[in-house]
Design a protein around this motif. Structure first.
Motif, short mmCIF file in Angstrom:
data_model
loop_
_atom_site.label_atom_id
_atom_site.label_comp_id
_atom_site.label_asym_id
_atom_site.label_seq_id
_atom_site.Cartn_x
_atom_site.Cartn_y
_atom_site.Cartn_z
N PHE A 13 53.78 30.82 41.39
CA PHE A 13 52.64 31.51 41.98
C PHE A 13 52.94 33.00 42.22
O PHE A 13 52.03 33.84 42.18
N ILE A 14 54.21 33.33 42.51
CA ILE A 14 54.57 34.74 42.63
C ILE A 14 54.31 35.46 41.30
O ILE A 14 53.87 36.62 41.25
N GLY A 15 54.57 34.74 40.18
CA GLY A 15 54.30 35.32 38.86
C GLY A 15 52.83 35.66 38.69
O GLY A 15 52.47 36.72 38.16
N PHE A 16 51.96 34.75 39.12
CA PHE A 16 50.52 35.02 39.02
C PHE A 16 50.13 36.18 39.94
O PHE A 16 49.31 37.03 39.58
N LEU A 17 50.74 36.16 41.20
CA LEU A 17 50.40 37.23 42.13
C LEU A 17 50.89 38.58 41.62
O LEU A 17 50.30 39.63 41.91
N ALA A 18 52.01 38.57 40.89
CA ALA A 18 52.55 39.82 40.35
C ALA A 18 51.72 40.34 39.18
O ALA A 18 51.72 41.54 38.88
N ALA A 19 51.04 39.45 38.48
CA ALA A 19 50.18 39.85 37.34
C ALA A 19 48.79 39.27 37.54
O ALA A 19 48.39 38.33 36.85
N PRO A 20 48.02 39.78 38.51
CA PRO A 20 46.71 39.20 38.83
C PRO A 20 45.70 39.30 37.70
O PRO A 20 44.73 38.54 37.66
N LYS A 21 45.97 40.21 36.75
CA LYS A 21 45.01 40.36 35.66
C LYS A 21 44.98 39.13 34.75
O LYS A 21 44.06 38.96 33.97
N LEU A 22 46.02 38.29 34.86
CA LEU A 22 46.06 37.09 34.03
C LEU A 22 45.20 35.97 34.61
O LEU A 22 44.95 34.97 33.95
N LEU A 23 44.76 36.12 35.85
CA LEU A 23 43.98 35.09 36.51
C LEU A 23 42.57 35.07 35.94
O LEU A 23 41.95 36.13 35.68
N GLY A 24 42.01 33.89 35.79
CA GLY A 24 40.65 33.75 35.29
C GLY A 24 39.64 34.40 36.22
O GLY A 24 38.64 35.00 35.77
N SER A 25 39.88 34.29 37.54
CA SER A 25 38.95 34.87 38.51
C SER A 25 38.94 36.40 38.41
O SER A 25 37.90 37.05 38.62
N TYR A 26 40.11 36.99 38.08
CA TYR A 26 40.17 38.45 37.93
C TYR A 26 39.36 38.88 36.71
O TYR A 26 38.60 39.86 36.75
N LYS A 27 39.53 38.12 35.61
CA LYS A 27 38.80 38.44 34.39
C LYS A 27 37.29 38.33 34.61
O LYS A 27 36.50 39.15 34.13
N ALA A 28 36.89 37.31 35.38
CA ALA A 28 35.46 37.14 35.68
C ALA A 28 34.96 38.30 36.51
O ALA A 28 33.83 38.81 36.31
N LEU A 29 35.79 38.76 37.48
CA LEU A 29 35.41 39.89 38.32
C LEU A 29 35.28 41.17 37.48
O LEU A 29 34.31 41.95 37.61
N ALA A 30 36.29 41.40 36.59
CA ALA A 30 36.26 42.60 35.76
C ALA A 30 35.04 42.60 34.84
O ALA A 30 34.37 43.62 34.63
N SER A 31 34.72 41.42 34.31
CA SER A 31 33.56 41.30 33.42
C SER A 31 32.28 41.60 34.15
O SER A 31 31.37 42.27 33.64
N ALA A 32 32.17 41.10 35.41
CA ALA A 32 30.96 41.34 36.20
C ALA A 32 30.80 42.81 36.54
O ALA A 32 29.68 43.36 36.57
N ILE A 33 31.95 43.47 36.78
CA ILE A 33 31.89 44.90 37.12
C ILE A 33 31.50 45.73 35.89
O ILE A 33 30.69 46.67 35.97
N ASP A 34 32.07 45.37 34.73
CA ASP A 34 31.80 46.12 33.51
C ASP A 34 30.36 45.91 33.02
O ASP A 34 29.78 46.77 32.34
N ASN A 35 29.81 44.77 33.32
CA ASN A 35 28.45 44.46 32.87
C ASN A 35 27.45 45.17 33.78
O ASN A 35 27.33 44.86 34.96
N ARG A 36 26.74 46.12 33.21
CA ARG A 36 25.82 46.90 34.00
C ARG A 36 24.62 46.07 34.47
O ARG A 36 23.95 46.45 35.43
N ASP A 37 24.45 44.97 33.80
CA ASP A 37 23.32 44.14 34.18
C ASP A 37 23.66 43.19 35.34
O ASP A 37 22.78 42.45 35.81
N SER A 38 24.92 43.17 35.72
CA SER A 38 25.31 42.25 36.82
C SER A 38 24.74 42.72 38.13
O SER A 38 24.77 43.92 38.45
N SER A 39 24.27 41.76 38.87
CA SER A 39 23.71 42.07 40.19
C SER A 39 24.83 42.15 41.23
O SER A 39 25.97 41.74 40.99
N ARG A 40 24.45 42.71 42.37
CA ARG A 40 25.42 42.80 43.47
C ARG A 40 25.89 41.40 43.87
O ARG A 40 27.07 41.19 44.17
N ALA A 41 25.02 40.42 43.85
CA ALA A 41 25.39 39.04 44.24
C ALA A 41 26.40 38.45 43.28
O ALA A 41 27.35 37.76 43.67
N GLU A 42 26.21 38.72 41.97
CA GLU A 42 27.16 38.18 40.98
C GLU A 42 28.54 38.81 41.17
O GLU A 42 29.57 38.14 41.04
#
Length: 678
Positions: free
Chosen positions: A442-471
């Protein structure tokens, strides 16, 4: 007995002479005792005879006095002629009766014979005098009274028998009468047989409880009643009498055969001396060789036994007897080996023979009669032997029994220690590797949070201009939850790892006697509540009822160590109880409080109960067991309880879960503590 030196020979010869003369002295003493016993028997028989005669003759006199009293009672107007006729008849029967008197109204009215005793007529017994002795006592007792000896006017000594009379006239007037029989003491004693007895025996007769009072002496002299006489005590007309009797020639000082016995003893000593000299001369070389050989055998720290060609025991050393002490009564020279063996089997001394006695006996006899190699034999007293048997040149069998108990025990302990250590190392390796794997992963995941699926979902929502504040908020929350989950797993594994390290360090300090211990007065309830709260979530996940019911009490304990004890014991109960409940209670026993932790788990098997407090030990020591742990908790807890001066034990009942008890000292009252401090 064999002699190998002049000193031993002289000592043996002297001992033999002493024993011979001692035996002679015993025989002489026995012979003297026999002579004494013969005299004693004779004295006793004579004493019985004389005392019986005294009692009998006095009883006859009493009967005669009662017959006169009965006649006087029936004839209240008894005249002198009638009284004289009655008295004359009695006097003819007893020559020792020298005077019979009747005193109606306690005044002498009749006396027989009249001529020498006329002066007694009119004597008033109501007036105290030497002539009225015994009258008041006879009236008081309402029975016959014997007094004497007294000096009488006619000369000599006499006994006087007083018998109370209730006449018909007296019943009306309230007056009573007395019958008096005066008995010549010398004639009476002659009738009893004292004259003949005094020729052979020293005799003294006392008529009273005291043997020192001269007035109680009836016959003989007080010197005849010393410490070396036979005394017979008996009752005469309600009074205690004592007869002292001893041989006139004195008690025997030696027997009839004393001189012959001493002569025989001297001859025996002379003969024994000659025999000893001959035997010592002939056997000195043989004895020297045998003693040297046997000393060597006795010096061996092994059991040795020798059987002859007929398989009868010739000898054995003390070590052999010590090994088989439970059957030592059956091990003796001349017994056959099979008989000795059956005795040992019959007493359940041989462990391997239990339940298969005949089969084992046959097998053991075959190995004994055709010895080849060696074998191990375990005894019921815990001794383990290695047995070697060999044939001798004359067809006998020599056996050597070596005690290998310590070696076997050391091997078993080493094996058990090896197994326990191996299991501990495997378990501790497993226990440490598991949380470390979690932490590293788990320290490995915490050290590289970009590998987490939840991080990728967050980055995708931020990059998507159509994403709402709720998403975007939902994606952030998922990312935070995943980070939190991993951090909690890292924290749990770190805590687990820390507890393993602490247990290992505590064990090391306990074994080295370096455990810190600072007792204070501490309340029990908060610490138990804290421990229960610690395991509450774990219990709820299993559906367990975890509760406590405590009597408030303060203990004299180290709070941290007590918390550690409660955590181990309650944690074990929760861990090993799949369903049901874990209950913590306590009770006060004088200066102690007993904490009880009872669970409804599967319990602890009987064969494991003695080892649950051992270091590194677990019922299931494999790395694939159902429950985690190093097996140190109970071992450390017991050491901590011992440090408090308490006790830690498990109930014997294995059918209904496990119940552990912890006895710890109560805190002293303030007053007591202050006094102790002063």
């Amino acid at each position: 007995m064999y002699f190998i030196s002049g000193r031993l020979f002289k000592l043996a010869l002297l001992t033999s002479a002493v024993l011979t003369f001692l035996a002679a002295w015993v025989v002489v003493d026995y012979d003297t005792q026999r002579a004494f016993d013969r005299d004693l028997e004779s004295v006793n028989a004579e004493g019985v005879k004389l005392s019986t005669a005294l009692v009998t003759q006095l009883a006859i006199l009493n009967t005669m006095a009662q017959s006169v009293a009965a006649t006087a009672q029936l004839l209240p107007n008894l005249d002198h002629a009638e009284f004289e006729k009655l008295a004359a008849k009695i006097s003819q029967e007893r020559q020792d009766i020298i005077n019979i008197a009747y005193a109606p109204g306690l005044v002498v009215r009749h006396v027989y014979p009249l001529e020498p005793n006329a002066a007694a007529l009119g004597l008033d017994y109501r007036v105290p005098s030497k002539f009225s002795a015994g009258v008041d006592l006879a009236l008081e007792r309402d029975s016959a009274v014997l007094i004497g000896p007294v000096q009488i006017i006619q000369g000599g000594s006499a006994l006087i028998l007083r018998e109370p009379v209730d006449t018909a006239a007296g019943a009306i007037s309230g007056e009573r009468g007395i019958i008096s029989l005066v008995v010549d003491l010398d004639r009476f004693m002659s009738t009893v047989g004292m004259d003949t007895a005094k020729e052979e025996f020293n005799i003294a007769v006392f008529g009273g409880a005291s043997l020192d009072a001269q007035e109680n002496l009836i016959l003989g002299s007080a010197s005849s009643c010393g410490p070396d006489v036979v005394r017979r005590e008996f009752s005469v007309i309600g009074n205690p009498w004592t007869l002292c009797i001893s041989p006139k020639a004195g008690w025997p000082k030696q027997g009839e055969n004393t001189h012959l016995i001493w002569m025989g003893a001297l001859l025996v000593v002379i003969s024994t001396t000659v025999i000893f000299l001959v035997i010592n001369h002939l056997r000195i070389r043989e004895v020297t060789a045998k003693r040297q050989l046997w000393d060597a055998v006795e010096a061996l720290n092994i059991g040795f036994v020798l059987y002859d060609a007929e398989d009868r025991m010739v000898s054995c050393n003390s070590k052999y007897l010590e090994m088989y002490k439970d059957n030592s009564g059956g091990i003796r020279t001349g017994r056959r080996f099979r008989d000795i063996l059956e005795g040992a089997v019959g007493k359940d001394q041989i462990v391997a023979a239990k339940g298969r006695e005949k089969e084992w006996l046959d097998s053991r006899m075959a190995a004994h009669l055709s010895p080849d190699g060696n074998f191990e034999q375990e005894l019921s007293n815990g001794i383990c032997l290695k047995v070697f048997e060999r044939k001798t040149f004359d067809g006998g069998i020599a056996g050597f029994h070596v005690d290998i108990t310590d070696l076997k025990r050391a091997q078993d302990e080493a094996e058990a220690s090896k197994i326990a250590t191996t299991e501990f190392l495997n378990n501790i390796n497993h226990e440490i590797r598991t949380p470390l794997s979690v932490i590293v992963g788990f320290i490995g995941f915490l050290a590289a949070p970009k590998l987490l699926g939840s991080y990728k979902a967050l980055a995708s929502a931020i990059d998507n201009r159509d994403s709402s504040r709720a998403e975007i908020s939902e994606a952030v929350e998922m990312f935070v939850d995943q980070i939190k989950f991993q951090a909690e797993r890292v924290q749990q594994s770190s805590t687990h790892l820390l507890e393993l390290v602490k247990d290992t360090l505590d064990l090391s300090q306990a074994q080295n006697g370096q455990l810190s211990f600072k007792p204070v007065d501490v309340a029990l309830t908060p610490l138990v509540d804290e421990a229960i709260y610690h395991f509450k979530h774990q219990a709820e996940q299993k559906g367990l009822v975890l509760r406590c019911s405590l009597t408030p009490v303060e203990l004299r304990a180290d709070p941290n160590r007590l918390r550690q004890i409660l955590t181990h014991v309650i944690g074990n109960a929760v861990k090993f109880t799949p369903s049901g409940s874990v209950v913590v209670t306590n009770k006060i026993e004088g200066d102690w409080s007993v904490i009880t932790v009872k669970d409804t788990g599967p319990g602890i098997a009987k064969q494991h109960r003695e080892r649950i407090f051992d270091t590194f030990w677990q019922a299931d020591g494999s790395a694939t067991r159902d429950y985690e742990g190093t097996g140190l908790g109970l071992a450390i807890s017991r050491k901590l309880v011992d440090l408090h001066g308490g006790e830690f034990w498990l109930d014997e009942d294995v059918a209904s879960g496990s119940t552990f008890h912890i006895r710890l000292p109560k805190a002293k009252p303030v007053e007591t503590a202050e006094i102790a401090a002063e």
